[in-house]
Structures are given as C-alpha cells and as structure tokens.
Design a protein around this motif. Structure first.
Motif, mmCIF file in Angstrom:
data_model
loop_
_atom_site.group_PDB
_atom_site.id
_atom_site.type_symbol
_atom_site.label_atom_id
_atom_site.label_comp_id
_atom_site.label_asym_id
_atom_site.label_seq_id
_atom_site.Cartn_x
_atom_site.Cartn_y
_atom_site.Cartn_z
ATOM 1 N N UNK A 231 0.837 -1.203 0.000
ATOM 2 C CA UNK A 231 0.000 0.000 0.000
ATOM 3 C C UNK A 231 0.868 1.249 0.000
ATOM 4 N N UNK A 232 1.945 1.216 0.776
ATOM 5 C CA UNK A 232 2.829 2.379 0.845
ATOM 6 C C UNK A 232 3.662 2.551 -0.423
ATOM 7 N N UNK A 233 4.103 1.451 -1.024
ATOM 8 C CA UNK A 233 4.997 1.517 -2.182
ATOM 9 C C UNK A 233 4.280 1.885 -3.472
ATOM 10 N N UNK A 234 3.013 1.480 -3.621
ATOM 11 C CA UNK A 234 2.287 1.671 -4.894
ATOM 12 C C UNK A 234 3.152 1.182 -6.058
ATOM 13 N N UNK A 235 3.444 -0.129 -6.104
ATOM 14 C CA UNK A 235 4.488 -0.645 -7.010
ATOM 15 C C UNK A 235 4.228 -0.458 -8.497
ATOM 16 N N UNK A 236 3.001 -0.282 -8.935
ATOM 17 C CA UNK A 236 2.743 -0.130 -10.374
ATOM 18 C C UNK A 236 2.351 1.295 -10.737
ATOM 19 N N UNK B 133 -7.803 -1.188 -5.017
ATOM 20 C CA UNK B 133 -7.865 0.254 -4.812
ATOM 21 C C UNK B 133 -6.708 0.765 -3.959
ATOM 22 N N UNK B 134 -6.396 0.076 -2.856
ATOM 23 C CA UNK B 134 -5.361 0.594 -1.975
ATOM 24 C C UNK B 134 -3.955 0.431 -2.553
ATOM 25 N N UNK B 135 -3.698 -0.659 -3.251
ATOM 26 C CA UNK B 135 -2.342 -0.922 -3.746
ATOM 27 C C UNK B 135 -2.101 -0.408 -5.153
ATOM 28 N N UNK B 136 -3.174 0.002 -5.858
ATOM 29 C CA UNK B 136 -3.055 0.468 -7.239
ATOM 30 C C UNK B 136 -3.910 1.720 -7.430
ATOM 31 N N UNK B 137 -3.672 2.744 -6.649
ATOM 32 C CA UNK B 137 -4.561 3.909 -6.621
ATOM 33 C C UNK B 137 -4.664 4.600 -7.979
#
Length: 492
Positions: A192-197, A260-264
């Motif tokens: 969630x913090x990193x938003x890897x994509x 939603x949280x990891x790919x805002x």
C-alpha cells in the motif's frame, strides 16, 4: 487474539473430523468454538483506536526469501467485516440442521470455513490472503454438495469451478504486483505504501483487470454472477447465509484492500468503468430478482443488486475526481456499511428461507399464502429483514445506501440517478414477496405450518436487533469504518 480467532476454528474442525462424537456434542463444540472466536474479535474491538491505522498486529517469518510471513492485523476496513463474519458463523452453526445427517462432519466443515474466512479478513500478507481465499471455496463446496438438496452436487461444482477460475486470475495479478517490488514482499502494508505499479500503463491495467474479474466473480457482478442462484437454491439455509453474508464480501474487500489501496492511480483511471459495471449489476439484479418465482432465487439475485451498490461506492471512492474528497470518503464508508448490513440482513433472510424448506421442502412462492395467522413471528422477522433490504429509513440498509448515493451524486450524478431505479424495483419485489407468502388465501396443505422455534427466534432476534441498532444509532459503526476510510483515501 487475531491468531487465536483464526486457528481455533481450524483446530476444532480437526477434532470434529476425527473424534467419534454425537450430533449434540458436535453442535455444542462448534457453537462454543465460534462464540470464542467472536469473543476474541470483540476483545480486539474493545482495544481498537479508530483512525490509528493497522492495530493488533503480529508477524512471524514464514518464507523470508519471498517476504512471506504470518502477518495479522486489523484496521477500520477489516475489523467490521471480521466481527460481522464471526457473528454470522455463530448464528449459522447454531441454526438447526435441515437434514440431520453426518452432523459431526457438517459442523467440522463450518468451522473450517470460519477459519478460512476470518483468516482472509485478518491477514496482512498477500500470499496468505490468496491461501485463505482458496480454502474458503473448499469449505463451501462440501457444505453445498453434501448437505444441499435438489441438484446440489452440480451447483457446488459450478460454484467451485467459477470461483476457482477467478482465484487463478487473482493469483496471477498478485504475482505480477509483487514482482514489481525490490526486495520482494507480500506485506500488504508495504505494498500500500509503495504503490508498485504507479505510473505504468499496460502492465498495471492488465494486473487490475485480473483483480477486477476475479473479485467480480466472487462478489458477484454481472455478467459473471450465474454461479450464485443455483448455489443458493440448492444449499442448506445456514450455508446460504454464510455464502451471502461472508463469502461475497471477500470480493468487495479484495477490491478495496488490493485493487484500490495498492493500485490507486490505475484504479482511478478505470473507476468509471467499474462504476458502470456496478450500475448494470444494480439494475440487472433487481429486475431479474423481481421475475423469480423461487423464494431463494429471488433473495439470491437481490445480492447481485446490493453488492452492486457496494461496488458503486468503492468505484466512487477510488475515482480521480478532484474537489470531492469528502464525498469519496463518504462513499467508501457507505460501501463498507453496505457490506456489514447486507451480511446481517441477507443472512437473516436465507436463514428464514431455510426455515421454510425445513417445514415444506418447497421454495415456490405460488405454493404459499395466508401464513400470517400460522406464523406471525416468522412474518415479523421476514418483514423486518425485507424492509431493511429495500432501504427503509431507520434500518441498516438505509444508512449504507444514503452515504453511497450522496457520494455518487457528487462525483457521477447521472450514474447515481440511474442506480436509484434499483431501489424502486427492490421495494416492489420484497413487498410482493411478503404479500404472496403471508396474505391472501392459505392452501389447505399449509394448515399445519408451524411458526419459528425458540432457537430460531433467538438467532434471528440478535441479527435483526443489530440491523435496527445500525439504522437508529450508526455512530459506533461509522466511527470505526469512517476513520479507516478517511485515513486511506481522504488524506492520500
């Protein structure tokens, strides 16, 4: 406490699977186990601080090279769903069996399913999320296939294959998402913090597509909902209550927690498309439900309608529309309340449907009528649940839907206006159902129809009391959920 709540049902399920216990002893052990798991969650709730992020965390390394660990914790998004699930499992396990056969195995599978369900909502590790997601399919497959009726085995197989196909898409998306991190981690908090994509186009879109299709099957949304009606119709009433009240929420929870949280950024790009899909599900679910002559199929299709409202709230919350941050937070809060309210309301409706089957082995609405005199308590319980489901003010459904619609009107007013049509159809289908069952002439074959038993009354009273409590005094639930929604989206 969270680890205890997850592992205790698994341990009790193993005991019931192999110990030579009577039906009465098996039921007592199962009810006590589910109650203890719920008590553990209530203790966590008592210590919970709204708005403080993830709490009651615990982490034990499992596969360090992959960044996988036994991680558990709760926030304002997961705790209400875990509490609702724990309560529904107590209710479903305590509900009388429709067919008194293989009781020990019946309760063992219910406890196995409870462990998997609570594990999914409480884990903070993405790989464990997938493991619990798949384990829930196994538990429900056996409950439908072995203790259902009609074409139960066929319905169980369709349920399993449909949702397994969706879970494989979710697995591929999870792997692709995690491979974007360095070092590798399955920690949900880190992802969630990193938003890897963030900033990616095609790859991020494909990952989101896999997640949305997989979770849409589980929710379910149109057009991947066709496994749901036969699974409900042929399942025992208690299993239907868990399927609708708990398992469907795994899809919407996954949309919030992962998509939603990891790919805002990516979710915001496609939020309107997801909102349109939710609108189609809202209208389709209500219209098709209105046409059903089978009591359980009618209730089943209303789940497509109501989960459409939840997904509409999620889509609004994840949209990129600026200047409406408060409305987006409100929509997410409404979506979470909708999940809790739907679990309690539809869980109660399916338990009542199971009571009809236990008395008549018949779900056809045309075969009923005039039962108000024979079963006034059943009429009161079903009437209250139905009015809550159609969104009557003062009940839980209204609290959820008014927040979703206020948020949706601020962001996409035309979408919200069209979605309102679903409320009109829902009102017609529930009022028509109540009229056909309880009023008019009573067929002679129903002269001996009996009212709810004391056990059934007590179980339904608890569920419906919460429906009224949320409708009259929702602050305690809104504070818990709303703080989590604001923390996640309002500030970022």
């Amino acid at each position: 406490m969270l680890t205890f709540a997850i592992l205790l049902p698994f341990a009790a399920a193993a005991l019931l699977a192999f110990a030579p216990l009577s039906a009465g002893a098996s039921r007592a052990i199962a009810v006590a186990t589910a109650a203890l798991a719920l008590l553990a969650l209530v203790v966590v709730w008592a210590r919970f601080t709204p708005g403080a992020g993830f709490q009651a965390e615990m982490e034990i390394p499992w596969i360090p090279a992959l960044g996988v660990a036994w991680r558990v914790g709760v926030d304002g998004i997961s705790l209400p769903l875990a509490l609702m699930s724990g309560l529904l499992f107590v209710a479903a396990i305590a509900w009388p069996m429709e067919r008194e056969v293989n009781a020990r195995q019946y309760y063992a599978w219910f406890l196995f399913l409870e462990g998997a369900s609570l594990g999914l909502f409480l884990t903070l590790d993405l790989l464990l999320f997938y493991v619990f997601f798949d384990l829930s399919l196994v538990g429900m497959y056996f409950l439908i296939g072995r203790w259902g009726h009609g074409e139960a085995q066929r319905a169980a197989l369709k349920f399993f294959l449909y949702t397994l196909a969706g879970s494989l898409l979710i697995l591929l998306a999870i792997i692709a998402l995690v491979l974007m991190t360095d070092p590798l981690t399955f920690d949900m908090r880190d992802l969630i913090a990193l938003q890897p994509v963030a900033g990616m186009d095609l790859r991020a879109g494909l990952i989101l597509l896999g997640l949305v299709i997989g979770f849409a099957i589980k929710t379910p949304l149109f057009p991947v909902h066709t496994w749901l009606p036969p699974a409900h119709v042929d399942a025992p009433g208690a299993a239907s209550a868990i399927l609708a009240g708990v398992l469907l929420k795994m899809g919407t929870y996954g949309l919030v927690r992962i998509a939603m949280q990891m790919m805002r950024e990516t979710f915001a790009t496609y939020a309107l498309a997801i909102g349109i899909l939710a609108l189609i599900s809202i209208l389709w679910g209500s219209i098709v439900a209105f046409a059903q002559e089978n009591l359980k199929r009618r209730i089943a299709y209303t789940s497509v309608n109501h989960m459409g409202y939840a997904v509409l709230g999620i889509a609004v919350a994840g949209s990129a529309v600026t200047g409406h941050e408060a409305a987006r937070d409100l929509a997410l809060t409404g979506a979470m309340v909708e999940m809790v309210a739907h679990g309690l309301i539809t869980g109660a409706l399916f338990l009542i449907a199971g009571a009809f089957w236990a008395r008549t082995q018949d779900y056809q609405l045309g075969h009923y009528g005039g039962l108000a005199g024979n079963a006034p308590r059943m009429m009161a319980a079903m009437g209250l649940a139905s009015f809550a489901s159609l969104g009557l003010p003062g009940l839980a459904g209204f609290v959820a839907e008014v927040q979703i619609f206020i948020g949706a009107f601020a962001v996409w007013p035309w979408l919200a206006a069209l979605a309102l049509l679903g409320l009109i159809v829902s009102a017609a289908l529930f009022l028509g159902m109540l009229q056909r069952i309880f009023f008019g002439d009573r067929p002679p074959v129903l002269d001996d129809f009996t009212d709810l038993t004391r056990t059934e009354i007590c179980i339904l009273a608890v569920l419906l009391a919460l429906v009224v409590l949320i409708g009259v005094w929702p602050a305690w639930l809104l504070d818990m959920i709303g703080a989590g929604a604001t923390l996640t989206f309002g500030g970022g």
